[in-house]
Motif scaffolding. Structure first.
Motif, PDB file in Angstrom:
ATOM      1  N   GLU A  30       0.811  -1.212   0.000  1.00 16.88           N
ATOM      2  CA  GLU A  30       0.000   0.000   0.000  1.00 16.88           C
ATOM      3  C   GLU A  30       0.847   1.266   0.000  1.00 16.88           C
ATOM      4  OE1 GLU A  30      -3.823   1.857   2.320  1.00 16.88           O
ATOM      5  OE2 GLU A  30      -2.629   0.355   3.348  1.00 16.88           O
ATOM      6  N   ASP A  31       1.941   1.288   0.765  1.00 17.12           N
ATOM      7  CA  ASP A  31       2.768   2.492   0.818  1.00 17.12           C
ATOM      8  C   ASP A  31       3.418   2.804  -0.532  1.00 17.12           C
ATOM      9  OD1 ASP A  31       4.255   0.136   1.388  1.00 17.12           O
ATOM     10  OD2 ASP A  31       5.872   1.289   2.264  1.00 17.12           O
ATOM     11  N   ILE A  60       0.595   4.347  -2.687  1.00 19.75           N
ATOM     12  CA  ILE A  60       0.328   5.707  -2.217  1.00 19.75           C
ATOM     13  C   ILE A  60       1.435   6.649  -2.674  1.00 19.75           C
ATOM     14  CG2 ILE A  60       0.158   7.167  -0.147  1.00 19.75           C
ATOM     15  CD1 ILE A  60      -1.366   4.800   1.169  1.00 19.75           C
ATOM     16  N   SER A  61       2.683   6.193  -2.651  1.00 14.48           N
ATOM     17  CA  SER A  61       3.791   7.021  -3.145  1.00 14.48           C
ATOM     18  C   SER A  61       3.632   7.327  -4.630  1.00 14.48           C
ATOM     19  CB  SER A  61       5.133   6.321  -2.921  1.00 14.48           C
ATOM     20  OG  SER A  61       5.410   6.211  -1.552  1.00 14.48           O
ATOM     21  N   ASP A 115      -2.990   7.515  -3.367  1.00 16.77           N
ATOM     22  CA  ASP A 115      -4.007   6.708  -2.697  1.00 16.77           C
ATOM     23  C   ASP A 115      -3.750   5.245  -3.015  1.00 16.77           C
ATOM     24  OD1 ASP A 115      -6.085   8.514  -1.426  1.00 16.77           O
ATOM     25  OD2 ASP A 115      -6.039   9.344  -3.457  1.00 16.77           O
ATOM     26  N   SER A 116      -4.518   4.384  -2.361  1.00 20.52           N
ATOM     27  CA  SER A 116      -4.433   2.956  -2.663  1.00 20.52           C
ATOM     28  C   SER A 116      -5.846   2.397  -2.762  1.00 20.52           C
ATOM     29  CB  SER A 116      -3.671   2.220  -1.561  1.00 20.52           C
ATOM     30  OG  SER A 116      -4.491   2.093  -0.408  1.00 20.52           O
ATOM     31  N   THR A 158      -7.323   2.895   0.810  1.00 16.83           N
ATOM     32  CA  THR A 158      -7.718   4.265   1.176  1.00 16.83           C
ATOM     33  C   THR A 158      -8.893   4.741   0.330  1.00 16.83           C
ATOM     34  OG1 THR A 158      -6.069   5.268  -0.294  1.00 16.83           O
ATOM     35  CG2 THR A 158      -5.415   4.880   2.005  1.00 16.83           C
ATOM     36  N   THR A 159      -8.936   4.358  -0.929  1.00 15.69           N
ATOM     37  CA  THR A 159     -10.035   4.759  -1.812  1.00 15.69           C
ATOM     38  C   THR A 159     -11.341   4.083  -1.404  1.00 15.69           C
ATOM     39  OG1 THR A 159      -8.503   5.111  -3.634  1.00 15.69           O
ATOM     40  CG2 THR A 159     -10.800   4.873  -4.214  1.00 15.69           C
ATOM     41  N   TYR A 212      -6.448  11.127 -11.110  1.00 15.40           N
ATOM     42  CA  TYR A 212      -5.320  11.097 -10.189  1.00 15.40           C
ATOM     43  C   TYR A 212      -4.075  11.613 -10.896  1.00 15.40           C
ATOM     44  CZ  TYR A 212      -3.774   6.781 -12.488  1.00 15.40           C
ATOM     45  OH  TYR A 212      -3.355   5.860 -13.401  1.00 15.40           O
TER      46      TYR A 212
END
Length: 148
Positions: free
Chosen positions: A22-23, A26-27, A31-32, A35-36, A55
């Motif tokens: 996920e990180d 997000i980078s 978002d991922s 999170t979405t 995005y």
């Protein structure tokens, strides 16, 4: 997936993909999938507005599934050591540790690791991808005591 016509469902299932870092996502895009999804239910108006804006790509991201040509016991694992030399290397996970079994790759369950590359430059990622495949073909990631 976001398209010019709006979001399009590519695949549906009973669970979210489990091998996504996920990180890293997000980078790359801010978002991922996690999170979405949370935003969709907790802040539906914000979610709708963001869909209309699309995005912004912050960095390029590439995920590589390693392939093993042998079955046996791992005597040495040099994956991180070799990958740290690459400019776009971000993270690796699910590699077998010393003493664990490694299997000839025939499907996703027998892959010996997943690598994430993250960088501003697509060209750098492609260069590093080719280097990973070269190292993999030379057997530079693992030393294995083969078994039948």
């Amino acid at each position: 997936m976001y398209t010019e016509q709006g979001p399009i469902l590519i695949e549906s299932g009973a669970r979210m993909m489990g091998t996504i870092l996920e990180d890293a996502v997000i980078s790359a895009i801010g978002d991922s999938h996690v999170t979405t999804t949370v935003e969709r239910y907790v802040q539906p108006e914000k979610f709708r507005n963001r869909l209309m804006q699309g995005y912004q790509l912050n960095k390029n991201l590439f995920c590589i599934t390693l392939v093993s040509n042998e079955t046996g016991t791992v005597l040495e694992n040099h994956v991180v050591e070799r990958l740290q030399e690459l400019d776009s290397f971000y993270k690796v996970f699910h590699t077998p540790q010393v003493g664990e079994k490694i299997y000839k790759t025939v499907d996703l369950f027998t892959n010996p690791g997943i690598i994430y590359l993250l960088h501003d430059s697509q060209e750098q990622i492609y260069k590093d991808y080719k280097e990973i495949r070269r190292l993999e073909a030379e057997g530079a990631f693992f030393r294995v005591e083969c078994s039948i």
